[in-house]
Design a protein around this motif. Structure first.
Motif, mmCIF file in Angstrom:
data_model
loop_
_atom_site.group_PDB
_atom_site.id
_atom_site.type_symbol
_atom_site.label_atom_id
_atom_site.label_comp_id
_atom_site.label_asym_id
_atom_site.label_seq_id
_atom_site.Cartn_x
_atom_site.Cartn_y
_atom_site.Cartn_z
ATOM 1 N N MET A 184 0.813 -1.201 0.000
ATOM 2 C CA MET A 184 0.000 0.000 0.000
ATOM 3 C C MET A 184 0.855 1.263 0.000
ATOM 4 S SD MET A 184 -3.095 -1.050 -0.239
ATOM 5 C CE MET A 184 -2.438 -2.394 -1.242
ATOM 6 N N GLU A 185 1.999 1.219 0.677
ATOM 7 C CA GLU A 185 2.903 2.367 0.636
ATOM 8 C C GLU A 185 3.428 2.581 -0.780
ATOM 9 O OE1 GLU A 185 5.885 1.559 3.509
ATOM 10 O OE2 GLU A 185 4.678 2.235 5.227
ATOM 11 N N ALA A 186 3.710 1.487 -1.471
ATOM 12 C CA ALA A 186 4.141 1.614 -2.868
ATOM 13 C C ALA A 186 3.025 2.201 -3.727
ATOM 14 C CB ALA A 186 4.570 0.249 -3.411
ATOM 15 N N ALA A 187 1.780 1.761 -3.465
ATOM 16 C CA ALA A 187 0.657 2.302 -4.225
ATOM 17 C C ALA A 187 0.467 3.782 -3.943
ATOM 18 C CB ALA A 187 -0.619 1.522 -3.893
ATOM 19 N N ARG A 188 0.620 4.177 -2.668
ATOM 20 C CA ARG A 188 0.502 5.598 -2.351
ATOM 21 C C ARG A 188 1.623 6.409 -3.010
ATOM 22 N NH1 ARG A 188 -1.898 3.617 2.515
ATOM 23 N NH2 ARG A 188 0.129 3.092 3.419
ATOM 24 N N ALA A 189 2.806 5.804 -3.084
ATOM 25 C CA ALA A 189 3.896 6.489 -3.785
ATOM 26 C C ALA A 189 3.554 6.686 -5.263
ATOM 27 C CB ALA A 189 5.196 5.691 -3.646
ATOM 28 N N LEU A 190 2.885 5.694 -5.840
ATOM 29 C CA LEU A 190 2.455 5.833 -7.226
ATOM 30 C C LEU A 190 1.438 6.955 -7.379
ATOM 31 C CD1 LEU A 190 2.115 2.102 -8.341
ATOM 32 C CD2 LEU A 190 4.005 3.668 -8.719
ATOM 33 N N VAL A 191 0.556 7.106 -6.391
ATOM 34 C CA VAL A 191 -0.415 8.201 -6.431
ATOM 35 C C VAL A 191 0.303 9.541 -6.408
ATOM 36 C CG1 VAL A 191 -2.306 9.311 -5.175
ATOM 37 C CG2 VAL A 191 -2.240 6.820 -5.369
ATOM 38 N N ILE A 192 1.311 9.655 -5.540
ATOM 39 C CA ILE A 192 2.072 10.907 -5.466
ATOM 40 C C ILE A 192 2.786 11.168 -6.787
ATOM 41 C CG2 ILE A 192 3.979 12.083 -4.306
ATOM 42 C CD1 ILE A 192 3.215 10.557 -1.765
ATOM 43 N N ILE A 193 3.382 10.124 -7.348
ATOM 44 C CA ILE A 193 4.070 10.271 -8.628
ATOM 45 C C ILE A 193 3.082 10.691 -9.713
ATOM 46 C CG2 ILE A 193 5.308 9.018 -10.434
ATOM 47 C CD1 ILE A 193 6.560 7.335 -8.221
ATOM 48 N N ALA A 194 1.884 10.086 -9.692
ATOM 49 C CA ALA A 194 0.877 10.454 -10.683
ATOM 50 C C ALA A 194 0.463 11.912 -10.530
ATOM 51 C CB ALA A 194 -0.342 9.537 -10.545
ATOM 52 N N ALA A 195 0.302 12.370 -9.270
ATOM 53 C CA ALA A 195 -0.071 13.763 -9.048
ATOM 54 C C ALA A 195 1.029 14.706 -9.537
ATOM 55 C CB ALA A 195 -0.354 13.996 -7.561
ATOM 56 N N ILE A 196 2.286 14.370 -9.222
ATOM 57 C CA ILE A 196 3.393 15.200 -9.699
ATOM 58 C C ILE A 196 3.440 15.194 -11.220
ATOM 59 C CG2 ILE A 196 5.903 15.421 -9.719
ATOM 60 C CD1 ILE A 196 5.937 14.281 -6.894
ATOM 61 N N THR A 197 3.191 14.017 -11.801
ATOM 62 C CA THR A 197 3.175 13.919 -13.266
ATOM 63 C C THR A 197 2.109 14.826 -13.863
ATOM 64 O OG1 THR A 197 3.964 11.635 -13.160
ATOM 65 C CG2 THR A 197 2.917 12.338 -15.206
ATOM 66 N N LEU A 198 0.927 14.857 -13.222
ATOM 67 C CA LEU A 198 -0.140 15.720 -13.720
ATOM 68 C C LEU A 198 0.251 17.189 -13.644
ATOM 69 C CD1 LEU A 198 -3.300 13.968 -12.223
ATOM 70 C CD2 LEU A 198 -2.583 14.025 -14.604
ATOM 71 N N VAL A 199 0.874 17.564 -12.535
ATOM 72 C CA VAL A 199 1.284 18.966 -12.388
ATOM 73 C C VAL A 199 2.332 19.324 -13.434
ATOM 74 C CG1 VAL A 199 2.412 20.620 -10.857
ATOM 75 C CG2 VAL A 199 0.701 19.045 -9.939
ATOM 76 N N LEU A 200 3.338 18.455 -13.588
ATOM 77 C CA LEU A 200 4.368 18.716 -14.596
ATOM 78 C C LEU A 200 3.780 18.727 -16.008
ATOM 79 C CD1 LEU A 200 7.305 16.531 -13.219
ATOM 80 C CD2 LEU A 200 7.017 19.004 -13.030
ATOM 81 N N ALA A 201 2.837 17.793 -16.257
ATOM 82 C CA ALA A 201 2.205 17.760 -17.574
ATOM 83 C C ALA A 201 1.414 19.037 -17.827
ATOM 84 C CB ALA A 201 1.294 16.534 -17.686
ATOM 85 N N ALA A 202 0.714 19.520 -16.789
ATOM 86 C CA ALA A 202 -0.044 20.761 -16.950
ATOM 87 C C ALA A 202 0.886 21.937 -17.219
ATOM 88 C CB ALA A 202 -0.887 21.019 -15.700
ATOM 89 N N GLY A 203 1.988 22.014 -16.448
ATOM 90 C CA GLY A 203 2.938 23.096 -16.682
ATOM 91 C C GLY A 203 3.576 23.028 -18.054
#
Length: 475
Positions: free
Chosen positions: A180-199
């Motif tokens: 679950m910690e790995a899955a949460r890390a993936l969520v954080i990575i996905a959120a960062i990816t979205l922010v970088l993609a938006a920028g």
């Protein structure tokens, strides 16, 4: 009237410039959000299911250990079930994610050493429900430490009635915590990816729309200063060139989009591939029974491949953790003979048991069997009918152990000899075979967990050698 008409046209021309930029970013952000959300959700579900399976496996393992203990000669001297249970609790130290306690005459008796994540032996209703068990029973219960998988084993001495039970508790949320910690890390990575993609989208679309704004400015200037001049949009002019530039930008965005969707490594890509295949075939599936049957077979095959991939990833993830190996005495001759016996049904090959060392070592027999079977499967995929495949073992004078699998196939090209042991690596000069390129990485992980390594020896065909260090020989 002429001035008013010109002003309204200019205002109408200005609005789409901003909205086009917003629409491009909005669509890209939305699609990326849906794709990453679906991937994270699927990963979460797979990890949760694996956690449930792990809890069941641990429960079964503990039950089998207790049954073996109860049937051993050491347990025959006990006249009371509580004495038997006390000896078991004293000799069996539970993991951090499990706990044991006993029930005698309907009341909690003793519990295992250490502090359990949650004290279910103090739950009177739970104890009362289990106290009447005369047959093994299993179930789920909620606790302050999350969901718990429990099993109750009634204990009887001779012909005495059942008046004692052993309760095994597996705390599922603690077992699933690393995943679950790995899955949460993936969520954080996905959120960062979205922010970088938006920028990135904001910057790129601004540059892409700049020529259009310049084109609009030029058109306004022409209309205001010289009504006789026109902008030709046909042929190989600036507008056509702008369109080609815009298409090139979209190609770059697509490449960036694909790159953004990947996770930290190639695991995300490998897991998405069968999902895409399944979704594509399901979308194209018609009402024809033959088409539906073919699609069903393909979907089941892709799901099986995904399951194997997840299993391989879990093995690689566990290889660096304590407890990956369960050491015991392993006879090298029996190990080699057993591997060849298991491998014979895989394909029609000239199977051979090469030289074997008559020695017993301290190692994890199941992991070594897994590694050798992986090498054998690899040899089968790269050989033909009646080609030779041999398995052997050797004990060096310094005490080091050599296990090998050799075949008479085409061998491995020199440029691939090192990279084939990397995760997701496949040979460049060979045909693409089934699998995610994790097999040899698993072999290397098992070898290194034993303190050894795996190498590809020189010579005709392919000969993979798994080495174990000196000092592993059992007494």
């Amino acid at each position: 009237m002429m001035t008013v008409w010109t002003t309204r046209t200019t205002m109408a021309d200005r609005r789409p410039v901003v909205s086009a930029r917003v629409r491009i970013i909005g669509w890209m952000f939305g699609v990326l959000t849906l794709a990453l959300g679906a991937l994270v959700f699927l990963t979460w579900q797979v990890l949760a299911a694996r956690a449930d399976d792990s809890a069941d496996d641990e429960l079964t393992h503990e039950a089998n250990k207790f049954r073996a203990f109860a049937a051993s000669p050491a347990a025959a001297s006990f006249q009371r079930p509580e004495d038997l249970l006390d000896r078991w609790l004293q000799s069996n130290l539970p993991d951090d994610s499990e706990a044991l306690f006993t029930i005698v005459n309907g009341n909690p008796y003793h519990r295992s050493q250490g502090s359990p994540p949650a004290r279910l032996d103090t739950d009177a209703a739970f104890v009362r429900r289990l106290a009447g068990a005369t047959e093994p029973a299993y179930g789920w219960i909620d606790s302050t430490a999350g969901r718990v998988r429990y099993g109750v084993l009634p204990v009887r001495i001779g012909a005495q009635p059942v008046r004692a039970q052993l309760v095994v508790l597996e705390f599922r949320d603690l077992i699933a915590k690393p995943s679950m910690e790995a899955a949460r890390a993936l969520v954080i990575i996905a959120a960062i990816t979205l922010v970088l993609a938006a920028g990135a989208s904001w910057l790129v679309t601004g540059r892409v729309l700049a020529p259009i704004r310049q084109l609009r400015t030029t058109a306004e200037r022409i209309s205001e200063t010289d009504l006789r001049r026109r902008i030709d949009v046909v042929g190989n002019d600036d507008v056509a060139h702008l369109a080609r530039t815009f298409n090139t930008m979209l190609d770059r965005l697509e490449d960036a989009f694909v790159a953004q969707r990947e996770f930290v490594d190639n695991a995300g890509h490998e897991l998405r591939t069968p999902i895409t295949v399944i979704r594509g075939h399901l979308e194209l599936m018609g009402d024809d029974p033959r088409d539906r049957a073919e699609t069903k077979a393909l979907v089941l095959d892709e799901l099986a491949r995904m399951n194997r991939m997840v299993d391989d990833l879990l093995v690689l993830a566990k290889s660096d953790r304590p407890g990956f190996l369960e050491l015991g005495e392993v006879n090298l001759t029996e190990l080699v003979v057993e591997v060849v016996a298991k491998a014979r049904p895989l394909a029609e090959r000239a199977w051979r048991v090469a030289a074997t060392a008559d020695a017993t070592i301290l190692a994890d027999g199941q992991r070594l069997t897994q590694a050798l079977m992986q090498l054998v499967s690899n040899a089968v995929r790269h050989t033909k009918t009646d080609d030779r495949i041999e398995v052997g073992s050797y004990l060096d004078a310094d005490g080091s152990v050599l296990l090998w699998v050799a075949d008479s196939g085409p061998g491995v090209p020199p440029e691939d000899r090192e990279r084939i042991f990397e995760r997701f690596a496949r040979g460049t000069a060979q045909r693409r075979t089934e699998g995610a390129g994790l097999g040899l990485a698993i072999v290397r992980s098992i070898a290194r967990a034993h303190g050894g390594d795996v190498r590809l020896a020189a010579g005709p065909g392919a000969r993979f050698e798994l080495t174990l260090p000196a000092g592993v020989e059992a007494e």
